[in-house]
Design a protein around this motif. Structure first.
Motif, PDB file in Angstrom:
ATOM      1  N   LEU A  65      58.124 -16.787 -25.864  1.00 50.35           N
ATOM      2  CA  LEU A  65      58.005 -18.234 -25.759  1.00 50.35           C
ATOM      3  C   LEU A  65      59.377 -18.872 -25.613  1.00 50.35           C
ATOM      4  CD1 LEU A  65      55.436 -18.871 -28.637  1.00 50.35           C
ATOM      5  CD2 LEU A  65      54.968 -18.533 -26.211  1.00 50.35           C
ATOM      6  N   ALA A  66      59.513 -19.718 -24.607  1.00 49.01           N
ATOM      7  CA  ALA A  66      60.719 -20.509 -24.375  1.00 49.01           C
ATOM      8  C   ALA A  66      60.497 -21.891 -25.002  1.00 49.01           C
ATOM      9  CB  ALA A  66      60.976 -20.616 -22.875  1.00 49.01           C
ATOM     10  N   PRO A  67      61.528 -22.734 -25.026  1.00 44.56           N
ATOM     11  CA  PRO A  67      61.369 -24.060 -25.624  1.00 44.56           C
ATOM     12  C   PRO A  67      60.160 -24.826 -25.073  1.00 44.56           C
ATOM     13  CG  PRO A  67      63.669 -23.629 -25.280  1.00 44.56           C
ATOM     14  CD  PRO A  67      62.919 -22.493 -24.631  1.00 44.56           C
ATOM     15  N   TRP A  68      59.398 -25.372 -26.015  1.00 51.32           N
ATOM     16  CA  TRP A  68      58.210 -26.192 -25.818  1.00 51.32           C
ATOM     17  C   TRP A  68      57.006 -25.416 -25.285  1.00 51.32           C
ATOM     18  CZ3 TRP A  68      58.809 -29.428 -29.245  1.00 51.32           C
ATOM     19  CH2 TRP A  68      60.059 -29.976 -29.501  1.00 51.32           C
ATOM     20  N   GLU A  69      57.089 -24.078 -25.333  1.00 52.86           N
ATOM     21  CA  GLU A  69      55.910 -23.266 -25.084  1.00 52.86           C
ATOM     22  C   GLU A  69      55.256 -22.964 -26.431  1.00 52.86           C
ATOM     23  OE1 GLU A  69      56.861 -20.908 -20.995  1.00 52.86           O
ATOM     24  OE2 GLU A  69      57.500 -19.942 -22.853  1.00 52.86           O
ATOM     25  N   SER A  70      53.953 -22.710 -26.406  1.00 50.80           N
ATOM     26  CA  SER A  70      53.231 -22.484 -27.655  1.00 50.80           C
ATOM     27  C   SER A  70      52.179 -21.394 -27.487  1.00 50.80           C
ATOM     28  CB  SER A  70      52.554 -23.779 -28.119  1.00 50.80           C
ATOM     29  OG  SER A  70      51.565 -24.179 -27.196  1.00 50.80           O
ATOM     30  N   VAL A  71      51.752 -20.859 -28.612  1.00 47.87           N
ATOM     31  CA  VAL A  71      50.659 -19.881 -28.631  1.00 47.87           C
ATOM     32  C   VAL A  71      50.018 -19.929 -30.016  1.00 47.87           C
ATOM     33  CG1 VAL A  71      52.033 -17.889 -29.435  1.00 47.87           C
ATOM     34  CG2 VAL A  71      49.990 -17.513 -28.052  1.00 47.87           C
ATOM     35  N   THR A  72      48.717 -19.662 -30.049  1.00 43.49           N
ATOM     36  CA  THR A  72      48.004 -19.540 -31.316  1.00 43.49           C
ATOM     37  C   THR A  72      47.702 -18.069 -31.551  1.00 43.49           C
ATOM     38  OG1 THR A  72      47.007 -21.721 -31.094  1.00 43.49           O
ATOM     39  CG2 THR A  72      45.927 -20.183 -32.602  1.00 43.49           C
ATOM     40  N   ILE A  73      48.077 -17.598 -32.723  1.00 40.48           N
ATOM     41  CA  ILE A  73      47.769 -16.229 -33.158  1.00 40.48           C
ATOM     42  C   ILE A  73      46.594 -16.336 -34.123  1.00 40.48           C
ATOM     43  CG2 ILE A  73      48.627 -14.164 -34.314  1.00 40.48           C
ATOM     44  CD1 ILE A  73      50.057 -14.793 -31.639  1.00 40.48           C
ATOM     45  N   ALA A  74      45.487 -15.722 -33.756  1.00 46.02           N
ATOM     46  CA  ALA A  74      44.260 -15.824 -34.552  1.00 46.02           C
ATOM     47  C   ALA A  74      44.395 -15.105 -35.890  1.00 46.02           C
ATOM     48  CB  ALA A  74      43.091 -15.228 -33.767  1.00 46.02           C
ATOM     49  N   ALA A  75      43.689 -15.601 -36.873  1.00 47.21           N
ATOM     50  CA  ALA A  75      43.632 -14.949 -38.186  1.00 47.21           C
ATOM     51  C   ALA A  75      43.263 -13.476 -38.002  1.00 47.21           C
ATOM     52  CB  ALA A  75      42.602 -15.644 -39.071  1.00 47.21           C
ATOM     53  N   ARG A  76      43.803 -12.638 -38.852  1.00 44.34           N
ATOM     54  CA  ARG A  76      43.556 -11.188 -38.880  1.00 44.34           C
ATOM     55  C   ARG A  76      44.234 -10.438 -37.739  1.00 44.34           C
ATOM     56  NH1 ARG A  76      39.225 -13.872 -39.890  1.00 44.34           N
ATOM     57  NH2 ARG A  76      38.208 -13.478 -37.897  1.00 44.34           N
ATOM     58  N   THR A  77      45.048 -11.102 -36.934  1.00 42.15           N
ATOM     59  CA  THR A  77      45.775 -10.435 -35.854  1.00 42.15           C
ATOM     60  C   THR A  77      47.102  -9.909 -36.395  1.00 42.15           C
ATOM     61  OG1 THR A  77      44.804 -11.908 -34.202  1.00 42.15           O
ATOM     62  CG2 THR A  77      46.812 -10.726 -33.572  1.00 42.15           C
ATOM     63  N   ILE A  78      47.303  -8.602 -36.332  1.00 44.68           N
ATOM     64  CA  ILE A  78      48.557  -8.009 -36.808  1.00 44.68           C
ATOM     65  C   ILE A  78      49.642  -8.307 -35.778  1.00 44.68           C
ATOM     66  CG2 ILE A  78      49.743  -5.851 -37.367  1.00 44.68           C
ATOM     67  CD1 ILE A  78      47.018  -4.798 -38.390  1.00 44.68           C
ATOM     68  N   HIS A  79      50.749  -8.848 -36.271  1.00 49.62           N
ATOM     69  CA  HIS A  79      51.839  -9.269 -35.383  1.00 49.62           C
ATOM     70  C   HIS A  79      53.159  -9.312 -36.140  1.00 49.62           C
ATOM     71  CE1 HIS A  79      50.623 -12.927 -37.471  1.00 49.62           C
ATOM     72  NE2 HIS A  79      51.793 -13.453 -37.164  1.00 49.62           N
ATOM     73  N   ARG A  80      54.237  -9.459 -35.381  1.00 45.59           N
ATOM     74  CA  ARG A  80      55.541  -9.759 -35.968  1.00 45.59           C
ATOM     75  C   ARG A  80      56.256 -10.701 -35.009  1.00 45.59           C
ATOM     76  NH1 ARG A  80      59.581  -4.563 -35.054  1.00 45.59           N
ATOM     77  NH2 ARG A  80      59.384  -4.557 -32.785  1.00 45.59           N
ATOM     78  N   THR A  81      57.131 -11.509 -35.575  1.00 43.39           N
ATOM     79  CA  THR A  81      57.940 -12.412 -34.755  1.00 43.39           C
ATOM     80  C   THR A  81      59.365 -11.883 -34.710  1.00 43.39           C
ATOM     81  OG1 THR A  81      58.287 -13.805 -36.701  1.00 43.39           O
ATOM     82  CG2 THR A  81      56.560 -14.485 -35.176  1.00 43.39           C
ATOM     83  N   ARG A  82      59.990 -12.069 -33.534  1.00 43.25           N
ATOM     84  CA  ARG A  82      61.383 -11.666 -33.348  1.00 43.25           C
ATOM     85  C   ARG A  82      62.120 -12.790 -32.636  1.00 43.25           C
ATOM     86  NH1 ARG A  82      62.219  -8.126 -29.599  1.00 43.25           N
ATOM     87  NH2 ARG A  82      60.110  -8.073 -28.762  1.00 43.25           N
ATOM     88  N   ALA A  83      63.276 -13.107 -33.140  1.00 45.79           N
ATOM     89  CA  ALA A  83      64.118 -14.102 -32.484  1.00 45.79           C
ATOM     90  C   ALA A  83      64.997 -13.388 -31.465  1.00 45.79           C
ATOM     91  CB  ALA A  83      64.993 -14.813 -33.507  1.00 45.79           C
ATOM     92  N   ILE A  84      65.028 -13.914 -30.258  1.00 47.57           N
ATOM     93  CA  ILE A  84      65.956 -13.421 -29.244  1.00 47.57           C
ATOM     94  C   ILE A  84      67.158 -14.350 -29.344  1.00 47.57           C
ATOM     95  CG2 ILE A  84      66.279 -12.869 -26.809  1.00 47.57           C
ATOM     96  CD1 ILE A  84      63.951 -11.322 -28.221  1.00 47.57           C
ATOM     97  N   GLY A  85      68.171 -13.912 -30.084  1.00 50.78           N
ATOM     98  CA  GLY A  85      69.257 -14.817 -30.463  1.00 50.78           C
ATOM     99  C   GLY A  85      68.794 -15.647 -31.650  1.00 50.78           C
TER     100      GLY A  85
END
Length: 106
Positions: A65-85
């Motif tokens: 996701l770039a600035p002002w882009e969005s996404v919804t991650i549904a409950a029970r979805t295994i995920h991790r977030t990573r910052a690029i910079g």
């Protein structure tokens, strides 16, 4: 929001900045990655304010996701977030959302 994010000097901060009914808006500023996890009962809506946020999903997909882009991650979805910079993002979720950490090597 950009100004609030710019004032954060820490390499990681995730704080509630507003509450609406049983949900909250969090401001997250971080570098690096967060652990694999899921939320049993709460969806998460991510909106990037600054930088690039990668979200890795258990099935091997990577969302970027770039600035002002969005996404919804549904409950029970295994995920991790990573910052690029350095990344500044907003996250809407249940105020008391439980986080369950998952051991993964990917």
């Amino acid at each position: 929001m950009k100004e609030e994010g710019a004032r954060v000097a820490d390499s990681y901060r995730n704080q509630v900045i507003n509450r609406v009914n049983g949900s909250c808006l969090r401001l997250a500023v971080f570098e690096g990655e967060y652990r694999w996890h899921y939320h049993p009962t709460s969806d998460e809506l991510f909106i990037v304010v600054e930088g690039c946020l990668a979200i890795d999903l258990e099935d091997g997909r990577e969302l970027r996701l770039a600035p002002w882009e969005s996404v919804t991650i549904a409950a029970r979805t295994i995920h991790r977030t990573r910052a690029i910079g350095r990344t500044v993002n907003l996250c809407f979720e249940e105020l008391g959302a439980e986080t369950v950490f998952v051991d993964r090597t990917a």
